[in-house]
Design a protein around this motif. Structure first.
Motif, PDB file in Angstrom:
ATOM      1  N   TRP A  51      -0.750 -11.680  -9.117  1.00 18.37           N
ATOM      2  CA  TRP A  51      -0.464 -11.387 -10.527  1.00 18.37           C
ATOM      3  C   TRP A  51      -0.650  -9.921 -10.886  1.00 18.37           C
ATOM      4  N   LEU A  52      -1.646  -9.246 -10.350  1.00 15.43           N
ATOM      5  CA  LEU A  52      -1.831  -7.826 -10.648  1.00 15.43           C
ATOM      6  C   LEU A  52      -0.685  -7.002 -10.059  1.00 15.43           C
ATOM      7  N   SER A  53      -0.290  -7.300  -8.851  1.00 17.01           N
ATOM      8  CA  SER A  53       0.843  -6.597  -8.233  1.00 17.01           C
ATOM      9  C   SER A  53       2.130  -6.872  -8.998  1.00 17.01           C
TER      10      SER A  53
ATOM     11  N   PHE B 116       0.825  -1.210   0.000  1.00 15.73           N
ATOM     12  CA  PHE B 116       0.000   0.000   0.000  1.00 15.73           C
ATOM     13  C   PHE B 116       0.861   1.263   0.000  1.00 15.73           C
ATOM     14  N   SER B 117       2.025   1.212   0.654  1.00 12.43           N
ATOM     15  CA  SER B 117       2.943   2.359   0.622  1.00 12.43           C
ATOM     16  C   SER B 117       3.482   2.574  -0.782  1.00 12.43           C
ATOM     17  N   TYR B 118       3.772   1.483  -1.472  1.00 10.62           N
ATOM     18  CA  TYR B 118       4.220   1.570  -2.862  1.00 10.62           C
ATOM     19  C   TYR B 118       3.130   2.203  -3.735  1.00 10.62           C
ATOM     20  N   ALA B 119       1.886   1.773  -3.547  1.00 12.65           N
ATOM     21  CA  ALA B 119       0.771   2.338  -4.312  1.00 12.65           C
ATOM     22  C   ALA B 119       0.645   3.838  -4.049  1.00 12.65           C
ATOM     23  N   ALA B 120       0.804   4.244  -2.799  1.00 19.43           N
ATOM     24  CA  ALA B 120       0.740   5.667  -2.459  1.00 19.43           C
ATOM     25  C   ALA B 120       1.909   6.440  -3.080  1.00 19.43           C
ATOM     26  N   LEU B 121       3.091   5.829  -3.100  1.00 18.17           N
ATOM     27  CA  LEU B 121       4.258   6.463  -3.713  1.00 18.17           C
ATOM     28  C   LEU B 121       4.053   6.677  -5.203  1.00 18.17           C
ATOM     29  N   VAL B 122       3.507   5.673  -5.871  1.00 18.60           N
ATOM     30  CA  VAL B 122       3.244   5.782  -7.311  1.00 18.60           C
ATOM     31  C   VAL B 122       2.228   6.894  -7.574  1.00 18.60           C
ATOM     32  N   SER B 123       1.155   6.915  -6.817  1.00 21.26           N
ATOM     33  CA  SER B 123       0.134   7.953  -6.989  1.00 21.26           C
ATOM     34  C   SER B 123       0.696   9.341  -6.697  1.00 21.26           C
ATOM     35  N   ALA B 124       1.454   9.454  -5.623  1.00 19.73           N
ATOM     36  CA  ALA B 124       2.055  10.743  -5.271  1.00 19.73           C
ATOM     37  C   ALA B 124       3.026  11.209  -6.353  1.00 19.73           C
ATOM     38  N   GLY B 125       3.740  10.284  -6.958  1.00 23.30           N
ATOM     39  CA  GLY B 125       4.647  10.639  -8.051  1.00 23.30           C
ATOM     40  C   GLY B 125       3.899  11.217  -9.242  1.00 23.30           C
ATOM     41  N   GLY B 126       2.746  10.648  -9.554  1.00 24.30           N
ATOM     42  CA  GLY B 126       1.933  11.190 -10.638  1.00 24.30           C
ATOM     43  C   GLY B 126       1.427  12.580 -10.332  1.00 24.30           C
ATOM     44  N   VAL B 127       1.001  12.787  -9.098  1.00 23.45           N
ATOM     45  CA  VAL B 127       0.523  14.119  -8.681  1.00 23.45           C
ATOM     46  C   VAL B 127       1.676  15.122  -8.725  1.00 23.45           C
ATOM     47  N   MET B 128       2.855  14.725  -8.245  1.00 25.79           N
ATOM     48  CA  MET B 128       4.010  15.626  -8.264  1.00 25.79           C
ATOM     49  C   MET B 128       4.422  15.971  -9.695  1.00 25.79           C
TER      50      MET B 128
ATOM     51  N   GLY C  59       0.236   7.975 -13.117  1.00 29.46           N
ATOM     52  CA  GLY C  59       0.492   7.769 -11.696  1.00 29.46           C
ATOM     53  C   GLY C  59      -0.743   7.306 -10.951  1.00 29.46           C
ATOM     54  N   LEU C  60      -1.871   7.950 -11.243  1.00 28.45           N
ATOM     55  CA  LEU C  60      -3.107   7.539 -10.561  1.00 28.45           C
ATOM     56  C   LEU C  60      -3.574   6.163 -11.018  1.00 28.45           C
ATOM     57  N   LEU C  61      -3.445   5.875 -12.317  1.00 26.86           N
ATOM     58  CA  LEU C  61      -3.856   4.557 -12.827  1.00 26.86           C
ATOM     59  C   LEU C  61      -2.985   3.448 -12.224  1.00 26.86           C
ATOM     60  N   PHE C  62      -1.669   3.614 -12.298  1.00 25.63           N
ATOM     61  CA  PHE C  62      -0.786   2.571 -11.772  1.00 25.63           C
ATOM     62  C   PHE C  62      -0.843   2.504 -10.248  1.00 25.63           C
ATOM     63  N   GLY C  63      -1.065   3.627  -9.582  1.00 24.79           N
ATOM     64  CA  GLY C  63      -1.249   3.610  -8.136  1.00 24.79           C
ATOM     65  C   GLY C  63      -2.495   2.831  -7.749  1.00 24.79           C
ATOM     66  N   LEU C  64      -3.577   3.043  -8.504  1.00 27.74           N
ATOM     67  CA  LEU C  64      -4.815   2.300  -8.260  1.00 27.74           C
ATOM     68  C   LEU C  64      -4.613   0.804  -8.516  1.00 27.74           C
ATOM     69  N   LEU C  65      -3.945   0.474  -9.622  1.00 21.86           N
ATOM     70  CA  LEU C  65      -3.679  -0.942  -9.919  1.00 21.86           C
ATOM     71  C   LEU C  65      -2.823  -1.582  -8.827  1.00 21.86           C
TER      72      LEU C  65
END
Length: 107
Positions: A56-58, A8-20, A34-40
């Protein structure tokens, strides 16, 4: 099943990277990706938390980001953001694959 805080921290990092990427450069592509891959990544982590064999999704999400961001890092040699995401995605891949190998030896 225990909550996978690393996933979940990785997902938040990916999403935050997209926002940044959007905030700093105005990149709508970075925001969307970032939001798509964070959600996935978050959905994949949730599914793996419910059933440890359902990785498999992760695996696909972190593997895709490791390759794409790794290629970006190799072309730019800039640690932020490509190097950081390559490192984080690679570490998550190691975690997922080692978990898969541990489960296969127990069976």
């Amino acid at each position: 099943m225990a909550v996978d805080w690393i996933g979940f921290s990785y997902a938040a990092l990916v999403s935050a990277g997209g926002v940044m990427g959007y905030v700093k450069a105005g990149s709508i592509t970075s925001l969307a990706a970032g939001l798509l891959f964070g959600l996935l990544a978050a959905v994949g982590t949730y599914l793996a938390s419910q059933n440890p064999k359902n990785v498999w999704l992760s695996l696909g999400t972190s593997g895709t980001l490791a390759v794409v961001m790794g290629l970006r890092f190799l072309s730019s040699w800039k640690f932020m953001p490509a190097g950081l995401m390559t490192l984080a995605s690679g570490l998550l891949l190691v975690k997922i694959i080692s978990g898969m190998l541990k489960r296969s030896h127990k069976s």
